[in-house]
Design a protein around this motif. Structure first.
Motif, short mmCIF file in Angstrom:
data_model
loop_
_atom_site.label_atom_id
_atom_site.label_comp_id
_atom_site.label_asym_id
_atom_site.label_seq_id
_atom_site.Cartn_x
_atom_site.Cartn_y
_atom_site.Cartn_z
N GLY A 159 -12.22 -7.15 4.41
CA GLY A 159 -11.04 -7.96 3.99
C GLY A 159 -10.63 -7.69 2.85
N GLY A 160 -9.59 -8.70 2.21
CA GLY A 160 -9.05 -8.67 1.11
C GLY A 160 -7.66 -8.79 1.15
N SER A 161 -7.05 -8.94 0.00
CA SER A 161 -5.40 -8.90 -0.15
C SER A 161 -4.76 -7.65 0.58
N LEU A 162 -3.65 -7.93 0.98
CA LEU A 162 -3.06 -6.60 1.51
C LEU A 162 -3.04 -5.46 0.63
N LEU A 163 -2.77 -5.80 -0.72
CA LEU A 163 -2.63 -4.77 -1.79
C LEU A 163 -3.85 -3.96 -1.91
N ASP A 164 -5.06 -4.72 -1.86
CA ASP A 164 -6.54 -4.20 -1.99
C ASP A 164 -6.83 -3.36 -0.71
N LEU A 165 -6.21 -3.91 0.46
CA LEU A 165 -6.52 -3.31 1.64
C LEU A 165 -5.84 -2.00 1.89
N ASN A 166 -4.52 -1.89 1.42
CA ASN A 166 -3.87 -0.71 1.41
C ASN A 166 -4.34 0.31 0.33
N ALA A 167 -4.93 -0.07 -0.69
CA ALA A 167 -5.57 0.62 -1.73
C ALA A 167 -6.86 1.46 -1.22
N ASP A 168 -7.80 0.49 -0.36
CA ASP A 168 -8.78 0.93 0.33
C ASP A 168 -8.47 1.96 1.42
N LEU A 169 -7.32 1.76 2.06
CA LEU A 169 -7.30 2.71 3.22
C LEU A 169 -6.68 3.96 2.43
N ALA A 170 -6.06 3.85 1.54
CA ALA A 170 -5.71 5.12 0.62
C ALA A 170 -6.73 5.98 0.41
N ALA A 171 -7.63 5.32 -0.38
CA ALA A 171 -9.00 5.70 -0.74
C ALA A 171 -9.65 6.62 0.52
N ALA A 172 -9.64 5.74 1.51
CA ALA A 172 -10.52 6.38 2.65
C ALA A 172 -9.98 7.84 3.23
N VAL A 173 -8.55 7.54 3.39
CA VAL A 173 -8.13 8.58 4.08
C VAL A 173 -7.93 9.89 2.89
N ARG A 174 -7.74 9.76 1.69
CA ARG A 174 -8.06 10.82 0.66
C ARG A 174 -9.40 11.37 0.87
N SER A 175 -10.48 10.44 1.36
CA SER A 175 -11.93 11.08 1.30
C SER A 175 -12.04 11.71 2.44
#
Length: 118
Positions: free
Chosen positions: A69-85
């Motif tokens: 979990g986390g804030s929506l901003l953090d979740l989107n940042a985590d998704l972006a990092a996961a997609v890039r990886s």
């Protein structure tokens, strides 16, 4: 208790005056500016009508997808990092989450642009 017209009714009237009363009599840059403001008013109307549900739904979908979990901003940042990886390469689940998120955002910003038949 609030007086009538309420906020939503005031926004609706502002949109009507801008788009139907003022814009037709204008040309060029002035018309563009009035239609821009009318569009902004319409977006605010749709956002207020939707409330917090779109953001909450997006946060829940991302939490389910990412497993944290986390804030929506953090979740989107985590998704972006996961997609890039490459974590979600060819993932139909990510595609579904992203498509639903985009559709929700566009339904507020420019609903006439949506063609949900595809």
């Amino acid at each position: 208790m609030r007086d009538r017209p309420n906020g939503a009714e005031l926004l609706a009237e502002a949109w009507r005056v801008l788009s139907q009363d003022l814009a037709p009599g204008l040309t060029g840059e002035q018309r563009y500016k009035v239609l821009l403001v009318a569009s902004a008013v319409a977006i605010v109307q749709r956002e207020l009508a939707a409330g917090d549900e779109p953001a909450e739904a997006e946060a829940q979908a991302l939490t389910d997808l990412l497993g944290s979990g986390g804030s929506l901003l953090d979740l989107n940042a985590d998704l972006a990092a996961a997609v890039r990886s490459g974590k979600f390469d060819r993932s139909s689940e990510v595609y579904a989450v992203l498509r639903k998120t985009v559709e929700a955002r566009v339904s507020e910003s420019n609903p006439t642009a949506l063609d949900l038949s595809t």
